[in-house]
Write a protein that holds these residues in place. Structure first.
Motif, short mmCIF file in Angstrom:
data_model
loop_
_atom_site.label_atom_id
_atom_site.label_comp_id
_atom_site.label_asym_id
_atom_site.label_seq_id
_atom_site.Cartn_x
_atom_site.Cartn_y
_atom_site.Cartn_z
N ASP A 81 -4.16 -3.50 -5.17
CA ASP A 81 -3.38 -3.59 -3.93
C ASP A 81 -4.00 -4.67 -3.05
O ASP A 81 -5.01 -4.44 -2.38
N THR A 122 0.84 -1.21 0.00
CA THR A 122 0.00 0.00 0.00
C THR A 122 0.88 1.26 0.00
O THR A 122 0.57 2.24 -0.70
N THR A 143 -4.34 -3.68 4.77
CA THR A 143 -5.38 -3.62 3.73
C THR A 143 -6.43 -4.69 3.99
O THR A 143 -6.09 -5.84 4.29
MG MG Z 1 -1.75 -2.89 2.29
#
Ligand code: MG
Ligand code: GTP
Length: 223
Positions: free
Chosen positions: A80, A39, A57
């Motif tokens: 991502d 990220t 995430t």
């Molecule tokens: Mg991440």
């Protein structure tokens, strides 16, 4: 990176205009263990910012960028993925139609490097057609805590047919170069292979369904 490519890669521009027509739409998937900096790499590239705090995430996140190389406009979907095991089945949905994989490890974390082989196997088992694949050693600003030697990573990348690069989302080392190089290689590949209109339609097929499910837990708390 070959000498003759460098000027071409440096000529690539990031555009703010998202509505502009495009020739290519490429999907690039970032993979690797939790905490390696996927990220952060994306945030550095897209927003030119970096955060010290870690928010893992949830599911999959998505960013879209527009790049111009000569007169060729390309839109790039950047997926991502979450490194945490519990999101693995969701990650699988994003592997099969990616044009490129970025396999990312943390140079200060040997386990994250040892696990790259699992990420590679997972990706190639689900997608035999990915055009360009990178091995990325992130957090190279922390060289004094390095646990994976560059020579070992380079050898591994060679064996697996990956392009090797070290990056730092924190100090902004090689971040833009990574994405520009990746897209440059994709453009070269598709231009050389004389893509037909039909192929191009396939290449550009919409992913709205996938975008909709990017945050499975969003607003789950009801707030
Ligand atoms: Mg991440
Ligand atoms: P998941 O979403 O859980 O899979 O993790 P991730 O790979 O997306 O990691 P993330 O980008 O959230 O970064 C994890 C932690 O590493 C954060 O605290 C970041 O600040 C830190 N970090 C990321 N990149 C770098 C880097 O290049 N250098 C240093 N020193 N820290 C970094």
């Amino acid at each position: 990176m070959e000498e003759e490519d460098i000027d071409d890669i440096n000529s690539i521009e990031k555009l703010e205009d998202y509505d502009i027509g495009h020739k290519y739409l490429f999907r690039i998937c970032l993979l690797g263990d939790a905490g390696v900096g996927k990220t952060s790499i994306l945030t550095r590239f897209c927003d030119n910012t970096f955060k010290e705090n870690y928010n893992n995430t949830i599911g999959v996140d998505f960013r879209l960028v527009t790049l111009k190389y000569k007169d060729i406009i390309s839109k790039i979907h950047l997926w991502d993925t979450a490194g945490q095991e519990r999101f693995r089945s969701l990650t699988l949905n994003y592997l099969h139609n990616s044009h490129g994989f970025l396999f990312i490890y943390d140079i200060t974390n040997k386990d994250s490097f040892d696990n790259i082989v699992n990420w590679i196997n997972l990706s190639f088992d689900n997608n035999k057609n990915s055009v360009i694949n990178f091995l990325i050693g992130n957090k190279c600003d922390q060289n004094s805590s390095r646990k994976v030697e560059e020579s070992e990573a380079q050898q591994f990348a060679k064996e697996k047919g990956l392009i090797y690069l070290e990056t730092s989302a924190k100090s902004d080392e090689n971040i833009q170069k990574l994405f520009f190089y990746c897209v440059y290689k994709l453009i070269k590949y598709y231009d050389k292979n004389d893509y037909t209109e039909e192929d191009n339609a396939q290449l550009n097929s919409s992913h709205t369904e996938e975008i909709k499910i990017q945050r499975p837990n969003q607003n789950k708390c009801g707030c």
